[in-house]
Design a protein around this motif. Sequence first.
Motif, mmCIF file in Angstrom:
data_model
loop_
_atom_site.group_PDB
_atom_site.id
_atom_site.type_symbol
_atom_site.label_atom_id
_atom_site.label_comp_id
_atom_site.label_asym_id
_atom_site.label_seq_id
_atom_site.Cartn_x
_atom_site.Cartn_y
_atom_site.Cartn_z
ATOM 1 N N LEU A 23 0.803 -1.220 0.000
ATOM 2 C CA LEU A 23 0.000 0.000 0.000
ATOM 3 C C LEU A 23 0.839 1.276 0.000
ATOM 4 O O LEU A 23 0.289 2.368 -0.120
ATOM 5 C CB LEU A 23 -0.932 0.011 1.214
ATOM 6 C CG LEU A 23 -1.941 -1.145 1.286
ATOM 7 C CD1 LEU A 23 -2.756 -1.060 2.567
ATOM 8 C CD2 LEU A 23 -2.860 -1.144 0.076
ATOM 9 N N VAL A 24 2.156 1.152 0.118
ATOM 10 C CA VAL A 24 3.014 2.327 0.094
ATOM 11 C C VAL A 24 2.977 2.953 -1.296
ATOM 12 O O VAL A 24 3.171 2.270 -2.308
ATOM 13 C CB VAL A 24 4.463 1.974 0.483
ATOM 14 C CG1 VAL A 24 5.403 3.150 0.210
ATOM 15 C CG2 VAL A 24 4.531 1.591 1.954
ATOM 16 N N TYR A 41 5.003 4.358 -6.191
ATOM 17 C CA TYR A 41 4.462 3.028 -6.453
ATOM 18 C C TYR A 41 2.966 3.128 -6.739
ATOM 19 O O TYR A 41 2.344 4.167 -6.526
ATOM 20 C CB TYR A 41 4.689 2.114 -5.235
ATOM 21 C CG TYR A 41 6.133 2.001 -4.816
ATOM 22 C CD1 TYR A 41 6.998 1.066 -5.396
ATOM 23 C CD2 TYR A 41 6.658 2.836 -3.831
ATOM 24 C CE1 TYR A 41 8.330 0.959 -5.015
ATOM 25 C CE2 TYR A 41 7.994 2.743 -3.439
ATOM 26 C CZ TYR A 41 8.815 1.806 -4.034
ATOM 27 O OH TYR A 41 10.139 1.719 -3.647
ATOM 28 N N ASN A 42 2.389 2.030 -7.200
ATOM 29 C CA ASN A 42 0.939 1.942 -7.410
ATOM 30 C C ASN A 42 0.420 3.052 -8.328
ATOM 31 O O ASN A 42 -0.629 3.655 -8.077
ATOM 32 C CB ASN A 42 0.202 1.996 -6.062
ATOM 33 C CG ASN A 42 0.641 0.890 -5.129
ATOM 34 O OD1 ASN A 42 0.875 -0.236 -5.558
ATOM 35 N ND2 ASN A 42 0.769 1.200 -3.847
ATOM 36 N N LYS A 43 1.170 3.323 -9.390
ATOM 37 C CA LYS A 43 0.811 4.319 -10.398
ATOM 38 C C LYS A 43 0.813 5.752 -9.865
ATOM 39 O O LYS A 43 0.281 6.662 -10.502
ATOM 40 C CB LYS A 43 -0.549 3.978 -11.034
ATOM 41 C CG LYS A 43 -0.558 2.642 -11.766
ATOM 42 C CD LYS A 43 -1.904 2.378 -12.431
ATOM 43 C CE LYS A 43 -1.886 1.043 -13.173
ATOM 44 N NZ LYS A 43 -3.180 0.764 -13.840
ATOM 45 N N GLY A 273 -0.159 9.979 10.443
ATOM 46 C CA GLY A 273 -1.572 9.777 10.170
ATOM 47 C C GLY A 273 -1.883 8.326 9.899
ATOM 48 O O GLY A 273 -1.013 7.556 9.470
ATOM 49 N N PHE A 274 -3.123 7.974 10.128
ATOM 50 C CA PHE A 274 -3.577 6.592 9.971
ATOM 51 C C PHE A 274 -3.210 6.052 8.589
ATOM 52 O O PHE A 274 -3.287 6.761 7.590
ATOM 53 C CB PHE A 274 -5.094 6.543 10.164
ATOM 54 C CG PHE A 274 -5.661 5.155 10.233
ATOM 55 C CD1 PHE A 274 -5.530 4.398 11.371
ATOM 56 C CD2 PHE A 274 -6.339 4.610 9.140
ATOM 57 C CE1 PHE A 274 -6.060 3.118 11.445
ATOM 58 C CE2 PHE A 274 -6.869 3.338 9.200
ATOM 59 C CZ PHE A 274 -6.726 2.586 10.356
ATOM 60 N N GLY A 275 -2.788 4.826 8.546
ATOM 61 C CA GLY A 275 -2.494 4.180 7.276
ATOM 62 C C GLY A 275 -1.089 4.401 6.774
ATOM 63 O O GLY A 275 -0.751 3.981 5.674
ATOM 64 N N GLY A 276 -0.243 5.091 7.572
ATOM 65 C CA GLY A 276 1.149 5.219 7.199
ATOM 66 C C GLY A 276 1.568 6.546 6.622
ATOM 67 O O GLY A 276 2.638 6.663 6.018
ATOM 68 N N GLN A 292 3.873 8.107 2.082
ATOM 69 C CA GLN A 292 2.431 8.111 1.844
ATOM 70 C C GLN A 292 1.990 6.692 1.506
ATOM 71 O O GLN A 292 2.744 5.926 0.884
ATOM 72 C CB GLN A 292 2.064 9.020 0.677
ATOM 73 C CG GLN A 292 2.275 10.497 0.928
ATOM 74 C CD GLN A 292 1.851 11.337 -0.262
ATOM 75 O OE1 GLN A 292 2.018 10.943 -1.416
ATOM 76 N NE2 GLN A 292 1.299 12.511 -0.003
ATOM 77 N N ALA A 293 0.764 6.349 1.905
ATOM 78 C CA ALA A 293 0.243 5.017 1.622
ATOM 79 C C ALA A 293 -1.272 5.068 1.501
ATOM 80 O O ALA A 293 -1.925 5.969 2.045
ATOM 81 C CB ALA A 293 0.649 4.035 2.718
#
Length: 313
Positions: A23-24, A41-43, A273-276, A292-293
Amino acid sequence: MSAVNHKFLSQLDDYIKVKRYRLVNAVVVYENDALVFERFYNKFNENSVNHLCSTWKSILSITLGICLDKGIIKDINEPISHYLPQFAKNIETRHRLITIRHLLTMSSGIHFIGGVHYHCPMLTQMRRSQNWLAHIADVQMTAMPGTNFVYKEWDVILLSAIIGKACGGLAWDIVLEYLYKPLGITGEKWLVQNSGTLNYNTDVENKMPEDGGDKMTAKNMAKIGRLMLNGGVWDGQRVVSESYINDSTAPSQADRGYGYLWWLSNKGYHARGFGGQEINIYPDKNVVAVVQATVTPSSKFYSDICENVIYVK
């Protein structure tokens, strides 16, 4: 000699695969105010925006500092009842003891339970009410203000309301005019509560991203960190006082691991923050590292990435 572990960064792709950090979305590192590493990552790319989640709390802290510098708010030790009449009604005798400082240090004493994965059922209940401030004022107190650190949404909601009341508008007005514009940041306006009394960056700790909230690119998040690292000056312009930055990144009496809405460590200070989502400032190394993730209901944290950037040899 560089303080950045370039060997680790050269192997970051493999590290993320081994750790299954699918998810990063972005890792950005600045050293001595210069970009030394970026990976997406992830486009994602340098123009992609990601939810701030609770890193916005640290941005709100800077906003409060700007208000103090400009005389919009006179004193950090002012009782919040001077601004919020809901806390001057003697609903709870300890309400009059809560100060702005207590909100900044998450030590208001107002009861709060975050719930599993910090999904905040109490926050959901508040959102269903007609007036958020009245709702929070009706929540019981469980500690004397200033004595007990509890990470909670109440305190930042109240702080946002105080900034809005003091400036005759909304906290967003101060953020946009005196923080985002000087730094060249474009953000999404924080949501206005249904009574129009405050606005709040609806971070996705309680809901999923489609519910709204400010978003930012990784490099713009890094600008926040670089502003702090540079003592509140950006491009030769004073944005926030260095004395406030020093105060906000010093341990509070309630918890030595927390300042004014900044997490503290023996390595530096951090917006998280939540989620990384992370803005990590390492003053001794003159380094800012951002992660960021994508957020999911049971999101992970990725603090090890930034710690390895600096400290693993």
